[in-house]
Design an enzyme around this catalytic site. Structure first.
Site, mmCIF file in Angstrom:
data_model
loop_
_atom_site.group_PDB
_atom_site.id
_atom_site.type_symbol
_atom_site.label_atom_id
_atom_site.label_comp_id
_atom_site.label_asym_id
_atom_site.label_seq_id
_atom_site.Cartn_x
_atom_site.Cartn_y
_atom_site.Cartn_z
ATOM 1 N N ARG A 112 2.194 -11.687 5.659
ATOM 2 C CA ARG A 112 3.652 -11.807 5.687
ATOM 3 C C ARG A 112 4.303 -11.273 6.948
ATOM 4 O O ARG A 112 5.520 -11.332 7.092
ATOM 5 C CB ARG A 112 4.235 -11.149 4.435
ATOM 6 C CG ARG A 112 3.728 -11.885 3.193
ATOM 7 C CD ARG A 112 4.480 -11.567 1.959
ATOM 8 N NE ARG A 112 5.917 -11.749 2.090
ATOM 9 C CZ ARG A 112 6.774 -11.368 1.156
ATOM 10 N NH1 ARG A 112 6.334 -10.773 0.068
ATOM 11 N NH2 ARG A 112 8.063 -11.558 1.315
ATOM 12 N N PRO A 126 0.828 -1.221 0.000
ATOM 13 C CA PRO A 126 0.000 0.000 0.000
ATOM 14 C C PRO A 126 0.854 1.260 0.000
ATOM 15 O O PRO A 126 1.835 1.345 0.726
ATOM 16 C CB PRO A 126 -0.794 -0.108 1.305
ATOM 17 C CG PRO A 126 -0.658 -1.509 1.765
ATOM 18 C CD PRO A 126 0.624 -2.027 1.196
ATOM 19 N N GLU A 127 0.492 2.209 -0.842
ATOM 20 C CA GLU A 127 1.165 3.500 -0.879
ATOM 21 C C GLU A 127 0.159 4.568 -0.446
ATOM 22 O O GLU A 127 -0.924 4.239 0.020
ATOM 23 C CB GLU A 127 1.697 3.766 -2.300
ATOM 24 C CG GLU A 127 2.637 2.667 -2.794
ATOM 25 C CD GLU A 127 3.192 2.924 -4.195
ATOM 26 O OE1 GLU A 127 3.270 4.092 -4.605
ATOM 27 O OE2 GLU A 127 3.546 1.945 -4.870
ATOM 28 N N LYS A 180 2.899 6.627 4.598
ATOM 29 C CA LYS A 180 2.172 5.372 4.403
ATOM 30 C C LYS A 180 1.645 4.809 5.724
ATOM 31 O O LYS A 180 1.289 3.632 5.797
ATOM 32 C CB LYS A 180 3.089 4.339 3.741
ATOM 33 C CG LYS A 180 3.618 4.761 2.371
ATOM 34 C CD LYS A 180 4.490 3.653 1.796
ATOM 35 C CE LYS A 180 5.421 4.167 0.722
ATOM 36 N NZ LYS A 180 6.431 3.168 0.358
ATOM 37 N N ARG A 189 14.536 -2.155 -7.279
ATOM 38 C CA ARG A 189 13.096 -2.275 -7.472
ATOM 39 C C ARG A 189 12.761 -2.405 -8.955
ATOM 40 O O ARG A 189 13.338 -1.712 -9.797
ATOM 41 C CB ARG A 189 12.364 -1.031 -6.923
ATOM 42 C CG ARG A 189 12.693 -0.684 -5.481
ATOM 43 C CD ARG A 189 12.215 -1.741 -4.503
ATOM 44 N NE ARG A 189 10.785 -1.979 -4.583
ATOM 45 C CZ ARG A 189 9.864 -1.273 -3.914
ATOM 46 N NH1 ARG A 189 10.230 -0.288 -3.138
ATOM 47 N NH2 ARG A 189 8.585 -1.570 -4.025
ATOM 48 N N ARG A 229 19.718 17.103 -3.313
ATOM 49 C CA ARG A 229 20.036 15.693 -3.549
ATOM 50 C C ARG A 229 20.408 15.485 -5.014
ATOM 51 O O ARG A 229 20.047 14.473 -5.613
ATOM 52 C CB ARG A 229 18.805 14.838 -3.187
ATOM 53 C CG ARG A 229 18.290 15.049 -1.768
ATOM 54 C CD ARG A 229 19.225 14.435 -0.740
ATOM 55 N NE ARG A 229 19.380 13.014 -0.970
ATOM 56 C CZ ARG A 229 18.557 12.088 -0.474
ATOM 57 N NH1 ARG A 229 17.550 12.437 0.283
ATOM 58 N NH2 ARG A 229 18.763 10.816 -0.730
#
Ligand SMILES: [Zn+2]
Length: 298
Positions: free
Chosen positions: A112, A2-3, A59, A275, A165
């Protein structure tokens, strides 16, 4: 996993279901759910407290309690918060239950077992408050970054952040919860495609028009995700056990080999920062590689 849109969907539903209810008890069936706090201690602190609000930060689902504390829930891969009436049939993989005085309950089901719950000070969740420096040992909820759907998330803010960044690849940077909170793999992929930015571009290489497009794209895909009740991939269901509809609207995610909806070129799958990533090789031009640059100089 879930985001932001999935967690926001759950929080909005829970708002209708649990605000005003008083906690009668807490039970844990998996000791790591409340780690490092023992479940018995957790139960003592929750007993008799009332839920006064439900929100989201990054989240995390945030269950606000009377007083200045909140229970935060990290769903991680497969966590679900299911609201159930008294006597409802059992759910599978229930790791913890918050029981209310009227017999209803909030069940935390998690196949999980990566999901976690914690009792925190609400001030630690503030977006603009004093925040500790991000370092080992500081819990994530205390160092979460900006909420991308608030008015503070402006193009100017994003430009300054990318400058700080500048050498990071853009996609892993979007996933760093300490910068922008709530964006995960799926919505980062969708936003970068919409903004026509290759996932490996460095943050500092984005032109002003690309920064503006990226901000718009992030907000667009996150809002669309919320409007469609989130995306149900594998395990995600909302607080009523229902599925979202956003998974039907993915333009790039999990579409390797299919035509790009914008230009028709086959979608490519790569791995960026560990990812799985999807992009269109025509719409999202790869950055000029170092060796190519060397050749030009030489
Ligand atoms: Zn394309």
């Amino acid at each position: 996993m879930p985001e932001l849109p999935e967690v926001e969907t759950i929080a909005r539903q829970l708002r209708e279901l649990v605000i005003g209810r008083r906690i009668a008890g807490f039970e844990s069936f998996w000791h790591r759910v409340t780690e490092p706090v023992p479940a018995a201690h957790f139960a003592t602190r929750l007993g008799g407290r009332q839920i006064t609000g439900v929100g989201r930060r990054g989240k995390f689902v945030v269950l606000e309690l009377d007083g200045d504390e909140a229970v935060i829930v990290s769903l991680r891969m497969t966590g679900k918060l299911l609201f159930r009436e008294r006597g409802a049939p059992e759910d599978t993989f229930v790791r913890a239950v918050i029981g209310f005085t009227d017999g209803t309950a909030l069940r935390f089901s998690d196949t999980r077992k990566f999901g976690r719950m914690a009792i925190v000070d609400r001030t630690d969740l503030a977006e603009d408050g004093e925040r500790p420096r991000a370092r080992a040992g500081v819990p994530l909820h205390r160092v979460l970054g900006i909420e991308p759907l608030t008015p503070r998330f402006t193009t100017g803010w994003l430009r300054d952040f990318l400058k700080l960044r500048s050498r990071s690849a853009i996609k892993p940077l979007l996933l760093d919860q300490r910068g922008i909170a709530g964006v995960g793999n799926i919505y980062a992929i969708e936003a970068l495609w919409r903004a026509r930015i290759h996932p490996l571009r460095t943050a500092g290489s984005l032109r002003p028009d690309e920064v503006a497009r990226l901000r718009e794209a992030l907000r667009f895909v996150l809002r669309k995700g919320i409007r469609l009740g989130g995306a149900s991939r594998r395990d995600y269901v909302d607080a009523r056990g229902g599925q979202g509809r956003m998974q039907r609207e993915f333009q790039m995610y999990d579409r390797a080999g299919e035509p790009c909806p914008r230009c028709g070129r086959a979608v490519m799958r790569t791995v960026v920062g560990g990812r799985g990533t999807f992009h269109c090789p025509r719409c999202q031009k790869a950055p000029v590689m170092l060796n190519a640059r060397r050749r030009m100089v030489g």
